[in-house]
Scaffold this active site. Structure first.
Site, short mmCIF file in Angstrom:
data_model
loop_
_atom_site.label_atom_id
_atom_site.label_comp_id
_atom_site.label_asym_id
_atom_site.label_seq_id
_atom_site.Cartn_x
_atom_site.Cartn_y
_atom_site.Cartn_z
N LEU A 236 28.90 30.41 43.27
CA LEU A 236 29.62 30.96 42.21
C LEU A 236 31.16 30.80 42.09
CD1 LEU A 236 27.60 34.62 41.59
CD2 LEU A 236 27.44 32.42 40.51
N GLY A 239 37.32 32.10 47.05
CA GLY A 239 38.72 32.66 47.06
C GLY A 239 39.27 33.13 48.28
N PHE A 241 38.86 35.72 49.97
CA PHE A 241 37.95 36.45 50.78
C PHE A 241 36.60 35.84 51.04
CE2 PHE A 241 40.38 39.43 48.03
CZ PHE A 241 41.27 39.81 48.77
N VAL A 244 31.51 32.88 47.30
CA VAL A 244 30.48 33.87 46.85
C VAL A 244 29.38 33.17 46.21
CG1 VAL A 244 30.32 35.69 44.90
CG2 VAL A 244 32.55 35.36 46.03
N LYS A 258 28.93 37.64 49.32
CA LYS A 258 30.28 37.13 49.62
C LYS A 258 30.24 36.89 51.18
CE LYS A 258 33.93 39.14 47.51
NZ LYS A 258 34.11 37.88 46.98
N ASP A 350 45.03 43.25 46.02
CA ASP A 350 44.84 42.11 45.33
C ASP A 350 44.26 42.39 43.78
OD1 ASP A 350 45.10 39.38 44.79
OD2 ASP A 350 43.13 38.72 45.98
N ARG A 354 40.90 37.71 38.39
CA ARG A 354 39.85 36.99 39.31
C ARG A 354 39.18 37.98 39.98
NH1 ARG A 354 44.85 35.90 41.32
NH2 ARG A 354 45.46 37.01 43.30
N ASN A 355 39.53 39.24 40.32
CA ASN A 355 38.82 39.98 41.09
C ASN A 355 38.26 41.13 40.01
OD1 ASN A 355 39.11 38.93 43.49
ND2 ASN A 355 41.24 39.78 43.81
N ASP A 368 36.31 43.37 45.23
CA ASP A 368 37.19 43.20 46.54
C ASP A 368 38.36 44.10 46.86
OD1 ASP A 368 35.80 40.72 47.00
OD2 ASP A 368 37.22 39.24 45.83
#
Length: 492
Positions: A236, A239, A241, A244, A258, A350, A354-355, A368
């Site tokens: 998916l 990033g 972290f 995904v 993740k 963060d 995007r999160n 996240d």
């Protein structure tokens, strides 16, 4: 009486022969009483052939079975591991009553026959790990262990704690199989060697007071699942972290997985942050399903939001068709989730489009939260790295690494800018360094053309240079919800 006891407790034959050495009748086998009556054995518990020492294992810790399929063992129990299944092993206990069941793989270690039953023997432990174990609570002065020599196969080493340091001594094996630390002082087995140095301890610089107590393994709870239960599908995204993936849990439940490399993590913070993920429950937060933290890589398994992250969604055809009322709804949902994190004293670190993940019916959930704490400073850094989200970062974070709920409020103001520009990158055309310099000089992003003035006023409040002048998320939620109701009523 004797015959009755022998018959009922036939598995103690050798003991009965010592107790009653002259009472075995001539017409009975010399090895003791034999009952010809057939005994029904479970097929999976038939006696094993003689096992080579390489197939023997020992329980490192006590483990209590939580289901009929698991096997309860005590530290030091001898085991035969039949097979490995994910994070568990199927084992047969060889000491006591022979039973079969599953045990966590990190609760067992391969052993040698010679030292298998001793609490002081630590299989698979090297010099550095031995030192860490002995210097860790509850071990103290005089704690010791025997381990396999790393440099000489078939020999051993003695590691002993002397106050705040650990000394290591090679235990050599002579041609006749005798063991020694000092030449000329040989012992037939390890027990006699340790008995001697317990008395003559000055040779090894510290008394041998008690065997080392092993570190308790991570507690496995309902969240910890074997990696084998999850199947990866399509990727998916990727990033700060990790990656995904969309996947399936037990080939049935759609999930998001993740994947984080443990080499990128600060291990000391991992347990705390995962505990935060487990205890936080709110309809505007992504729900944790499971964790795979034994071995690499780390899996954090959450609910799947099929429309992806908010940044990509806003720039899609469907996202560009959203009305002002829809955009205010998104802002309210995120403020609602952040109000909950604020109440729990959790700093996101963060917060950005995007999160935020999007599901059906424009449902938005925060993802996240807290994970930035896990990453090493060289991975997630404000010192010139292009990876750091500088354009979402409050000036006190960029300059002093000072994270707080108020720095999250600044980031929320940037998120509002993303929402009302349908995913446009903030400070477009500026470098990270130029962005920081402009912010310090008082520059703020201009009002997007589609943004209502009252929403832009809220953005500016989030971007106050003085952290104390920024609003709380509770106040932001109340203001935005009030604006939403007013716009909704005007359209009705």
């Amino acid at each position: 009486m004797e015959q009755h006891v022998r018959k009922r407790l036939s598995f103690l034959t050798s003991f009965w022969n010592k107790l009653w050495p002259n009472t075995v009748s001539a017409d009975k086998p010399s090895q003791g009483y034999f009952d010809p009556a057939p005994v029904a054995l479970r097929p999976d518990l038939e006696p094993d052939p003689v096992l080579p020492s390489s197939s023997l294992f020992s329980a490192l810790y006590d483990f209590r079975a939580r289901s009929a399929e698991e096997l309860s063992v005590s530290r030091g129990d001898k085991l035969c591991v039949l097979k490995e299944e994910g994070e568990y092993v199927l084992a047969r206990r060889l000491s006591g009553e022979a039973t079969l069941g599953y045990i966590p793989a990190n609760y067992v270690a391969r052993i040698s026959e010679e030292t298998s039953h001793q609490l002081w023997y630590f299989s698979g432990v090297g010099r550095n790990e031995a030192q860490q174990l002995l210097l860790s609570p509850p071990n103290q002065h005089g704690s010791f262990l025997i381990r396999d020599s790393e440099s000489s196969r078939g020999e051993y080493s003695l590691s002993v704690r002397n106050h705040d340091k650990v000394s290591h001594f090679r235990i050599c094996k002579g041609p006749d199989g005798g063991l020694y630390i000092q030449k000329g002082q040989t012992f037939p087995n390890m027990e006699e060697l340790l008995t001697f140095y317990t008395v003559n301890w000055k040779v090894v610089q510290s008394p041998l007071l008690q065997p080392c107590i092993p570190k308790t393994p991570p507690v496995r709870d309902g969240w910890e699942r074997p990696r084998s239960e999850f199947t990866l599908g399509r990727k998916l995204g990727e990033g700060y972290f990790g990656e995904v993936w969309e996947g399936l849990w037990k080939n049935m439940v759609p999930v998001a997985i993740k994947i984080i490399k443990q080499a990128d993590m600060k291990a000391e913070d991992f347990t705390k942050e995962i505990q935060n993920l487990k205890r936080l429950k709110h309809e505007r937060l992504i729900q944790l399903h499971a964790v795979c933290s034994v071995g690499e890589p780390l899996y954090i398994v959450t609910e799947l939001m099929r429309k992806g992250n908010l940044q990509n969604y806003l720039s899609s055809l469907e996202g560009r068709a959203l009305s002002t009322l829809h955009l205010i709804s998104i802002a309210c949902q995120v403020a609602d989730g952040m109000t909950y994190l604020e109440e729990q004293h959790i700093v996101h670190r963060d917060l950005a489009a995007r999160n935020i993940l999007v599901g059906d019916n424009l449902t938005c959930k925060i993802a996240d939260f807290g994970l930035a704490r896990l990453l090493k400073d060289d991975i997630y850094s404000t010192s010139g790295s292009t990876k750091i989200p500088v354009k979402w970062t409050a000036p006190e974070v960029a300059n002093y690494r000072t994270y707080s709920l108020k720095s999250d409020v600044w980031s929320y103001g940037i998120l509002l800018y993303e929402v009302f520009t349908h995913g446009q990158t903030p400070y477009e055309g500026m470098t990270n360094q130029e962005t920081i310099q402009q912010i310090i000089m008082g520059y703020r992003l201009p009002r997007p053309s589609t943004c209502p003035p009252e929403i832009y006023i809220i953005m500016l409040e989030c971007w106050k240079g003085n952290t104390e002048e920024r609003p709380t998320f509770l106040a932001l939620r109340e203001k935005l919800c009030s604006i939403y109701r007013r716009v909704h009523n005007s359209l009705s």
